[in-house]
Design an enzyme around this catalytic site. Structure first.
Site, PDB file in Angstrom:
ATOM      1  N   GLY A 188      18.533  11.614  20.283  1.00  0.00           N
ATOM      2  CA  GLY A 188      19.317  10.555  20.908  1.00  0.00           C
ATOM      3  C   GLY A 188      19.490  10.814  22.394  1.00  0.00           C
ATOM      4  CE1 TYR A 202       2.713   8.255  25.212  1.00  0.00           C
ATOM      5  CE2 TYR A 202       4.167   7.905  27.083  1.00  0.00           C
ATOM      6  CZ  TYR A 202       2.906   7.838  26.517  1.00  0.00           C
ATOM      7  OH  TYR A 202       1.842   7.361  27.248  1.00  0.00           O
ATOM      8  CE  LYS A 237      13.953  15.052  17.445  1.00  0.00           C
ATOM      9  NZ  LYS A 237      14.230  14.202  18.624  1.00  0.00           N
TER      10      LYS A 237
END
EC number: 6.3.3.3
Length: 225
Positions: A120, A18, A38
């Site tokens: 994570g 987000y 990512k």
């Protein structure tokens, strides 16, 4: 001058994506070439015969620098479990040096503002010897710490900040991300963290299901970096 940051969180679903997507779009609105990565993602679906992770797709779409999915998310694992376990189930070995090579290659694309989002929390194993934090250490980018404001967040946040400092990295700032159900004594918890952290509080992000509502907050957050 290029700005590059590593985005981490206190736990899974802390709001890293987000924040990453919001900042990438804010950079675009500021006229900068924005690039989000990512490097590793666990939890994916088959789309047209290829594994795709939803967070990575959102980051790819929010970046103004267009890269193939394979560069945005070079290691994608199907099971939504700890990456090293998901990799073992697939008979794969993930190494820090391999991930670092993917990242450095993607960052060769011309960009003004780049974010590398972790997976994570900070101490996520890649294999039996290395952790995702080793990637952050090798990049040596300032850290943006996203804190999931819920019961237990004080312990998670303080331990994460201590681990980042122990790894010799600086925290550019931290973000208090409000959950859908606002925790009791929210303001008091934010005040406690503010009193204990040397790094600045960059933003308190309220819960919103509409990205447009959050644009002014992310524009201000981007300017604060």
């Amino acid at each position: 001058m290029k700005k590059r940051f590593f985005v981490t969180g206190t736990n899974t679903d802390a709001g890293k994506t987000y924040v990453t997507v919001g900042l990438l779009k804010a950079a675009q609105r500021a006229g900068l070439r924005s690039l989000g990565l990512k490097p590793i993602a666990a939890g994916a679906q088959w789309i047209d015969g290829k594994l795709r992770n939803d967070d990575a797709l959102r980051i790819q779409a929010a970046s103004s620098v267009i890269l193939p999915y394979e560069q945005v998310n070079p290691v994608v694992l199907e099971e939504a479990i700890a990456p090293h376990i998901a990799a073992a189930h697939e008979g794969r070995l993930i190494t820090a040096s391999r991930l670092q090579g993917f990242i450095q290659g993607a960052l060769l694309s011309p960009n003004d503002f780049a974010l590398v989002e972790g997976a994570g929390g900070w101490r996520v194993p890649l294999n039996d010897r290395e952790m995702l934090s080793d990637i952050a250490k090798s990049l040596n980018f300032p850290i943006i710490l996203v804190i999931d404001m819920r019961l237990g967040c004080l312990n998670h946040a303080i331990l994460t900040a201590e681990a980042i400092a122990a790894d010799g990295l600086s925290i550019a700032g931290w973000i208090a991300n409000t959950g859908q159900d606002k925790m009791p004594c929210f303001d008091e918890n934010v005040a406690t963290l503010s009193s204990m952290f040397l790094a600045p509080l960059l933003a308190v992000l309220p819960w919103s299901s509409d990205e447009k509502d959050a644009e002014p907050l992310f524009d201000a957050l981007f300017k604060a970096l």
